[in-house]
Enzyme design. Structure first.
Site, PDB file in Angstrom:
ATOM      1  N   LYS A  95     -20.141  -5.164  24.754  1.00 19.69           N
ATOM      2  CA  LYS A  95     -20.068  -3.727  25.584  1.00 19.69           C
ATOM      3  C   LYS A  95     -20.057  -2.918  24.399  1.00 19.69           C
ATOM      4  O   LYS A  95     -20.817  -2.028  24.522  1.00 19.69           O
ATOM      5  CB  LYS A  95     -19.087  -3.661  26.521  1.00 19.69           C
ATOM      6  CG  LYS A  95     -19.348  -4.330  27.880  1.00 19.69           C
ATOM      7  CD  LYS A  95     -18.193  -4.008  28.941  1.00 19.69           C
ATOM      8  CE  LYS A  95     -18.463  -4.778  30.255  1.00 19.69           C
ATOM      9  NZ  LYS A  95     -17.384  -4.868  30.993  1.00 19.69           N
ATOM     10  N   LYS A 135     -26.985 -13.300  31.879  1.00 21.85           N
ATOM     11  CA  LYS A 135     -26.521 -13.632  33.232  1.00 21.85           C
ATOM     12  C   LYS A 135     -26.632 -12.542  34.096  1.00 21.85           C
ATOM     13  O   LYS A 135     -26.970 -11.167  33.527  1.00 21.85           O
ATOM     14  CB  LYS A 135     -24.959 -13.877  33.121  1.00 21.85           C
ATOM     15  CG  LYS A 135     -24.343 -12.314  32.585  1.00 21.85           C
ATOM     16  CD  LYS A 135     -22.715 -12.542  32.770  1.00 21.85           C
ATOM     17  CE  LYS A 135     -22.251 -11.200  32.566  1.00 21.85           C
ATOM     18  NZ  LYS A 135     -20.722 -10.962  32.946  1.00 21.85           N
ATOM     19  N   LYS A 181     -24.097  -6.756  37.376  1.00 22.48           N
ATOM     20  CA  LYS A 181     -24.183  -5.535  38.141  1.00 22.48           C
ATOM     21  C   LYS A 181     -24.638  -4.335  37.195  1.00 22.48           C
ATOM     22  O   LYS A 181     -25.239  -3.222  37.640  1.00 22.48           O
ATOM     23  CB  LYS A 181     -22.815  -5.000  38.482  1.00 22.48           C
ATOM     24  CG  LYS A 181     -22.116  -5.775  39.740  1.00 22.48           C
ATOM     25  CD  LYS A 181     -20.967  -5.313  40.492  1.00 22.48           C
ATOM     26  CE  LYS A 181     -19.736  -5.629  39.584  1.00 22.48           C
ATOM     27  NZ  LYS A 181     -18.514  -6.467  39.847  1.00 22.48           N
TER      28      LYS A 181
HETATM   29  P1  TYM Z   1     -16.458  -9.032  37.458  1.00 22.40           P
HETATM   30  O1  TYM Z   1     -16.162  -7.711  38.342  1.00 22.40           O
HETATM   31  O2  TYM Z   1     -17.422  -8.641  36.259  1.00 22.40           O
HETATM   32  O3  TYM Z   1     -17.184 -10.146  37.944  1.00 22.40           O
HETATM   33  C1  TYM Z   1     -16.448 -10.786  39.308  1.00 22.40           C
HETATM   34  C2  TYM Z   1     -16.353 -12.095  39.469  1.00 22.40           C
HETATM   35  O4  TYM Z   1     -17.592 -12.608  39.477  1.00 22.40           O
HETATM   36  C3  TYM Z   1     -17.876 -13.498  38.317  1.00 22.40           C
HETATM   37  N1  TYM Z   1     -19.442 -13.396  37.993  1.00 22.40           N
HETATM   38  C4  TYM Z   1     -20.363 -14.416  37.803  1.00 22.40           C
HETATM   39  N2  TYM Z   1     -20.222 -15.674  38.051  1.00 22.40           N
HETATM   40  C5  TYM Z   1     -21.381 -16.477  37.959  1.00 22.40           C
HETATM   41  N3  TYM Z   1     -22.556 -15.858  37.539  1.00 22.40           N
HETATM   42  C6  TYM Z   1     -22.528 -14.598  37.448  1.00 22.40           C
HETATM   43  N4  TYM Z   1     -23.948 -14.010  36.810  1.00 22.40           N
HETATM   44  C7  TYM Z   1     -21.515 -13.844  37.198  1.00 22.40           C
HETATM   45  N5  TYM Z   1     -21.094 -12.402  37.233  1.00 22.40           N
HETATM   46  C8  TYM Z   1     -20.083 -12.254  37.518  1.00 22.40           C
HETATM   47  C9  TYM Z   1     -16.954 -13.317  37.106  1.00 22.40           C
HETATM   48  O5  TYM Z   1     -16.702 -14.236  36.178  1.00 22.40           O
HETATM   49  C10 TYM Z   1     -15.605 -13.062  38.035  1.00 22.40           C
HETATM   50  O6  TYM Z   1     -15.238 -14.012  38.562  1.00 22.40           O
HETATM   51  N6  TYM Z   1     -12.512  -8.814  34.581  1.00 22.40           N
HETATM   52  C11 TYM Z   1     -12.807  -9.367  35.772  1.00 22.40           C
HETATM   53  C12 TYM Z   1     -11.957  -8.746  36.867  1.00 22.40           C
HETATM   54  C13 TYM Z   1     -10.612  -9.257  36.822  1.00 22.40           C
HETATM   55  C14 TYM Z   1      -9.913 -10.422  37.089  1.00 22.40           C
HETATM   56  C15 TYM Z   1      -8.638 -10.062  36.909  1.00 22.40           C
HETATM   57  C16 TYM Z   1     -10.467 -11.404  37.508  1.00 22.40           C
HETATM   58  C17 TYM Z   1      -9.659  -8.222  36.433  1.00 22.40           C
HETATM   59  N7  TYM Z   1      -8.314  -8.756  36.492  1.00 22.40           N
HETATM   60  C18 TYM Z   1      -7.515 -10.994  37.076  1.00 22.40           C
HETATM   61  C19 TYM Z   1      -9.273 -12.474  37.470  1.00 22.40           C
HETATM   62  C20 TYM Z   1      -8.155 -12.311  37.579  1.00 22.40           C
HETATM   63  C21 TYM Z   1     -14.227  -8.796  35.927  1.00 22.40           C
HETATM   64  O7  TYM Z   1     -14.714  -8.006  35.298  1.00 22.40           O
HETATM   65  O8  TYM Z   1     -15.038  -9.400  36.972  1.00 22.40           O
END
Ligand code: TYM
Length: 335
Positions: free
Chosen positions: A115, A198, A201
């Site tokens: 990023k 991947k 969003k």
């Molecule tokens: P975020 O918001 O980017 O994504 C949420 C969840 O979706 C999964 N994910 C995917 N899985 C498979 N293929 C994809 N293309 C794909 N894109 C996203 C992510 O792996 C995630 O599980 N940092 C985290 C949010 C967070 C969090 C936490 C997660 C904050 N605190 C505590 C677990 C525990 C994030 O940005 O996820």
């Protein structure tokens, strides 16, 4: 088997809709696992503001994300579904954990590297750098055993484990050391137009991103236009046939079919037939979730009420951990 083990996970409210990777890589496993664990699911708005957000839109996206959790089957009467910023303990523990996190260690996080490279130094905030420390605080406040996430979050959970072990070694056993749970191959869904990146969003073009709340006709078109190859055979080969492999992953995750079964099902048939089947499976899965989410969003006051009740439940657990942490590190109690 029902255990009293605790589960924690969350998603950023950084778009109007979740995308298929969030749904397949995270929401589906969450829904399955919530029956077996004492589960906490947050909408991580404080993580979302590590990149610029419009205030009114952020509020709306936060509600929309919560509504999609519920619409996808997370039950707010069983699981604790809340908004991260409603529980102030998260930011306080993040600060404390930042004091035991190495600068180099945080700098090695690949998401930060990606990023910050994309944004350039002047647009990269300190918050983006300390993002994984806030994520560690989310997880450790709740004495979490398991963290179901997609593959891209694994490194952050590993950092969380290191911080928990370091804190425990220095100040005595305070935190449960959590384990990441990664849903085998559905852990990474790729962009339909660019099947080596991947699905995200924040993708530059949305042509290859399937949105949970999109009109199903748009979703159907995107699937029919997904990039494949000229070989014409439905066969799983991630390296040589990434587009087809990705569609097979999506289809398999939604229908429960293995790669071998999918190869058999479409033997001697072209990509047109295969894509139609993927389209039908995705549309059948997304349509009721979309309808339910939109219905929930028609009554934001009720949604806010549910989130407030759950924030209260989360706060109780979080405050217990934080009080212990404050004592252990030697912060003077307010008399
Ligand atoms: P975020 O918001 O980017 O994504 C949420 C969840 O979706 C999964 N994910 C995917 N899985 C498979 N293929 C994809 N293309 C794909 N894109 C996203 C992510 O792996 C995630 O599980 N940092 C985290 C949010 C967070 C969090 C936490 C997660 C904050 N605190 C505590 C677990 C525990 C994030 O940005 O996820």
């Amino acid at each position: 088997m029902v255990t009293t083990e605790r589960l924690y996970s969350g998603m950023q409210p950084s778009a109007d809709s979740l995308q298929a990777g969030n749904y397949i890589g995270a929401l589906l496993p969450w829904r399955r696992m919530q029956a077996e664990y004492d589960a906490f699911f947050s909408v991580v708005d404080l993580h979302a503001i590590t990149v610029p957000q419009d205030p009114a839109e952020l509020r709306e996206k936060t509600r929309r994300t919560a509504a999609q959790y519920i619409a996808a089957g997370i039950e707010p009467s069983k699981s604790t579904l809340y908004v991260q910023s409603h529980v102030k303990a998260h930011t306080e523990l993040a600060w404390i954990l930042s004091t035991i996190t190495g600068f180099g260690e945080a700098g090695r996080m690949t998401q930060f590297k990606d990023k910050s490279q994309r944004f350039g130094e002047s647009a990269t905030s300190v918050g983006l750098f300390t993002y994984p420390v806030l994520m560690a605080a989310d997880i450790l406040l709740y004495q979490t055993d398991v963290v179901p996430v997609g593959d891209d979050q694994k490194q952050h959970v590993e950092l969380t484990r290191d911080l928990a072990e370091r804190f425990n070694a220095r100040f005595g056993k305070t935190f449960v050391v959590p384990k990441p749970v990664i849903a085998a191959e559905a852990a990474r869904i790729y962009d339909l137009q660019n099947p080596t990146s991947k699905m995200s969003k924040s993708a530059e073009s949305h042509a290859g991103v399937l949105w949970l709340l999109d009109d199903v006709s748009v979703t159907a078109k995107k699937i029919m236009r997904a990039v494949t190859d000229s070989d014409g055979v439905v066969r799983y080969d991630r390296e040589a046939k990434p587009g087809v492999a990705n569609l097979m992953t999506i289809y398999g995750a939604l229908t429960g079919s293995t790669h071998a079964a999918i190869e058999d099902e479409f033997a001697g048939r072209g990509y047109g037939d295969f894509k139609k089947a993927v389209r039908d499976a995705v549309v059948a899965e997304f349509e009721p979730v979309r309808a339910k989410a939109l219905e929930l969003l028609d009554d934001p006051a009720e949604l806010d009420r549910v989130l407030a009740v759950n924030a209260g439940k989360a706060e109780e657990v979080a405050e217990r951990t934080l009080t212990d942490v404050r004592d252990r590190i030697g912060l003077l109690r307010r008399g």
